[in-house]
Design an enzyme around this catalytic site. Structure first.
Site: not given
Ligand SMILES: Cc1ncc(COP(=O)(O)O)c(C=O)c1O
Ligand SMILES: [Zn+2]
Lengths: 404, 423
Positions: A361-362
């Site tokens: 998720l970055c």
């Protein structure tokens, strides 16, 4: 009726995507933290630009150019109104990421300057700072919540800039930015807020906050991709070195010098995303019609519903399930024993029509710290109902029997 | 209708002049089969077409310029409206005609006229810049760049008024100090803003007459101007870039039409002459045979004529400006309220510096207010109950106390914005 809070709204009519099928199953879209679906009115506004006399902005005298420039600038005013700031404090960018980079690269950092960041930040609000100065990183506790005591401790080291993540794209937890910003100002720091996950759901009044810069993206709030906003206080924008040089941002150019245009235009070199501004105006209008207060209660009740259902299931472990936090409609969890969730995400989509997100998720440093591998994330927006969330969990229950 | 025949004669001469010299009119009147020589008081209204901004924009310059004139004619002045797209317009007129129109307009206010007609008098203008947002008000323009041939210094200000930077305000204040004007020629909202800035800095502006135009002076703007200026020093007037000076306030406070320089018609919705007290559109014809004659030009300004004679002695009709039709509040039952009637209800409470009432739907409004130190919670209750008295008890008025309200893209500030009606 699609959900309890927006009883009147015909989302099915407004969002053609809600009627799309994947192999005969209607889609349940639960990846809104990545990007939301787009309403017809927004797309029409974008088309209005492209199918009209699609001139440039602010470069000449033609009738249509003025009309287009007006629409473009009206979007700026609409954003100013949304944030309660002034029109010239609104810079159009490509997205949140560009907003962070404009500031990280436009401020001057000296040897020894420190920047305070949170360890649960999105990479966008992390890497640009890493390159500029020494980072002071706020820890998270074992349960995944941000250690605010540590935040206040780190402030005592006098960071030059404090970059806060308003709402986590992993956990949906909102930070109490009001006191955090006030404390940062007390030690003389420049304050920066990544509001990519908060502006789409809640009213953020920048005049009531000690915030110097704040950034977000249109595509996470029903708008088009490719346009975002950087809010900056007038004095701050005036002190920021423009990242890009070129057309549209100067008053006067000679062979060996130039003179910058007033803010915000000096930070918008080159032809901007004009259609994007048309679309963003329409998106803001859609949101204003729903009402930000109603959106906030929807955000909270969906967040609570997700957490409640997740906690009932012992085959998964929620990232940051600490009670009494201010949380919105985003939730991530790991499935102990499964460090790789690509298959689950694929089956959810292909067999059940559920679109959600898996991976890091970055926010890899954070996810790595609190999960043994990938996480699965669901995130809701205005058109989602509790039913969508319940459906997600019952599908997962089904899979549990065969997969883990 | 109160029409003096010398004005009517001049108007009919102007029609003849336009027909003979201006291609747009020749074409239009020929098409309608109008024989100019046969027009008279009873027939001109049926026979002569009304015109509007679009006609003058579309036919500019070849169609609307009178024979013998070109744009570089040394006697011509150019004026440009601050509006954009549908509102924008460039006009040329003989400088002497414009001056004459201004002088006759000030006749009803001898004090202003004295100052205005003094040789070498100097004027400072503070109003929306008439160019696009990005190019104008470059902080690097010098006083010389903005000095007009008639002795007017155009003070620098941003298009979006409230974003004008403190530096640019300082510059405007410095330039006023330096230039020593005899007269302020200002937009009232802009000027009230400037006065607040003077106050903030503990300074006082020069005690010279102030005339306001461009947009209607709201009660709150007036209150702020009258804080610094005695009543005698302040007059509202009506002017436009295409016509010049149209009407001026006399010392008794009435706005008198400049009937020495124009032929006015006040027309109701059916384009029939309106009675005093009735809502009417102001239509204007020039009568001085200039470079760009206007016949029966619909200004889009809604006015009502006041009853009776004015105590100042002027025989010229007096009006109040209700606002532009596009800004009227539209209630569901077809009833409309003018910006002026809203402004009167809001009044000039001492805690309020600037406001904007915007209609979102028939029953939904947003009232934005910029308030000062005198404001206390619920100060606005009286204002709201006044508004509800007019608009209906059930309307939803969302209140917002703000620091910033955007100007229109034209640079004007619109205090009352009616609902946009889809055409
Ligand atoms: C908290 C946060 N910051 C920044 C971003 C980056 O946004 P964009 O990709 O629009 O630049 C995101 C989007 O995923 C986010 O959730
Ligand atoms: Zn009078």
């Amino acid at each position: 009726m699609i959900n309890n809070i927006f009883k009147e709204q015909d989302f099915i009519k407004d969002f053609p995507a809600l009627s799309k099928m994947i192999d005969g199953t209607k889609v349940t879209y639960l990846d809104n933290a990545a990007t939301t679906l787009k309403p017809v009115s927004m797309v029409n506004a974008v088309n209005e630009y492209y199918l009209g006399i699609s001139t440039n902005v602010h470069r000449g005298k033609s009738y249509s150019l003025e009309e287009v420039s007006n629409r473009y600038e009206q979007c700026r005013y609409a954003v100013a109104e949304l944030l309660s700031c002034s029109g010239n404090e609104v810079v159009f960018t490509r997205n949140t990421t560009e907003g962070v980079n404009l500031v990280a690269n436009g401020l001057e950092f000296d040897e020894g300057d420190k920047i305070l960041v949170s360890s649960d930040s999105h990479h966008s609000n992390f890497l640009p700072w890493m390159r500029q100065a020494q980072l002071l990183t706020v820890r998270t506790r074992n349960d995944g919540s941000l250690d605010l005591d540590h935040y206040y401790e780190l402030l005592q080291l006098n960071p030059k800039l404090v970059a806060i993540n308003h709402c986590s794209n992993v956990t949906g937890v909102y930070q109490p930015i009001e006191p955090m910003l006030r404390a940062a100002k007390e030690v003389g720091a420049i304050t920066f807020v990544d509001a990519a996950q908060s502006i789409p759901h809640r009213r953020v009044n920048v005049t009531q906050l000690e915030v110097d810069f704040l950034t977000f993206s249109a595509h996470k709030m029903l708008g088009p991709t490719g346009i975002g906003i950087l809010f900056g206080r007038q004095a701050m924008l005036n002190n920021l070195q423009p990242l890009n040089l070129g057309g549209g941002m100067v008053n006067w150019v000679e062979k060996d010098s130039y003179d910058l245009r007033k803010i915000p235009h000096r930070h918008e070199a080159g032809t901007p995303h004009i259609a994007g501004a048309y679309g963003l105006s329409a998106a803001i209008e859609y949101i204003q019609n729903l009402g930000l207060e109603a959106m906030e209660s929807h955000d909270k009740s969906m967040g609570q519903h997700m957490l409640d259902l997740a906690l009932e299931r012992d085959y998964l472990r929620v990232i940051n399930s600490a009670p009494n936090l201010d949380r919105g409609a985003v939730l991530s969890f790991q499935i102990p024993g499964l460090s790789e969730l690509d298959d689950i995400a694929r089956i959810l989509s292909d067999s059940y029509g559920i679109i959600c997100r898996n991976g890091h998720l970055c926010a890899q440093p954070y996810v790595d710290e609190h999960s043994e591998g990938q996480v699965l994330r669901i995130s809701a927006y205005v058109y989602n109902s509790e039913k969508d969330v319940s459906r997600f969990f019952s599908c997962l229950d089904e899979l549990q029997g065969v997969m883990f | 209708m109160n029409m003096e025949s010398p004005v009517l004669d001049k108007f009919l001469e102007e029609v003849e002049y336009a027909y003979q010299n201006v291609p747009f009119y020749r074409k239009a009147l020929d098409k309608l089969g109008v024989i100019t020589g046969e027009l008279c008081q009873d027939s001109y209204q049926q026979k002569l077409p009304l015109t509007d901004k679009r006609d003058y924009r579309k036919n500019f310059p070849i169609g609307v310029l009178a024979k013998g004139f070109s744009l570089n004619h040394p006697m011509l002045n150019k004026s440009q409206s601050s509006g954009t797209t549908g509102e924008r317009l460039v006009t040329f007129e003989i400088g002497m005609n414009l001056l004459q129109r201004a002088i006759t307009c000030t006749q009803v206010n001898p004090y202003i006229q004295d100052v205005f007609t003094q040789p070498n008098r100097k004027i400072c203008r503070y109003a929306a810049p008439n160019c696009s947002d990005v190019e104008c008000a470059s902080p690097h323009s010098t006083l010389q760049d903005r000095l007009l041939a008639d002795g007017t210094l155009v003070l620098p200000v941003y298009h979006d008024l409230l974003t004008t930077s403190p530096q640019l305000v300082d510059r405007a204040i410095d330039e006023i100090e330096q230039y020593k004007p005899d007269l302020f020629y200002v937009d009232p909202t802009h000027f009230a803003f400037l006065l607040r800035e003077y106050k903030k800095r503990g300074l006082t502006p020069p005690r010279i007459p102030v005339i306001t135009s461009y947009s209607a002076a709201t009660e709150v703007s007036k209150r702020q101007i009258l804080e610094f200026y005695p009543k005698t020093h302040f007059a509202e007037f009506l002017s436009s870039s295409e016509m010049g000076w149209i009407a001026m306030q006399c010392p008794s406070g009435r706005l008198h039409l400049n009937e020495e320089s124009f032929f006015f018609e006040l027309l109701d919705r059916n384009y029939e002459p309106a009675m005093a007290g009735d809502l009417a559109q102001l239509c204007i014809s020039s009568i001085d045979q200039g470079a760009l004659p206007h016949l029966r030009y619909q200004t889009g300004d809604m006015v009502t004529q006041l009853h009776g004679n004015c105590e100042c002695g002027s025989k010229n009709r007096s009006i109040v400006i209700e606002g532009r039709e596009s800004n009227f509040i539209q209630l569901g039952d077809g009833i409309q309220h003018s910006p002026l009637s809203i402004d009167r209800l809001i009044g000039a409470p001492d805690w309020l510096d600037l406001y904007q009432l915007e209609q979102i739907e028939h029953e939904k409004f947003i009232l934005k207010m910029i308030v000062n130190k005198k404001y206390q919670a619920e100060s606005e209750n009286a204002v709201i109950s006044n508004l509800k008295g007019l608009l209906g008890k059930s309307v939803d008025i969302r209140l917002e106390v703000v620091d910033y309200i955007a100007s229109e893209r034209s640079g004007k500030f619109q205090a009352v914005k009616g609902m946009k009606i889809d055409k």
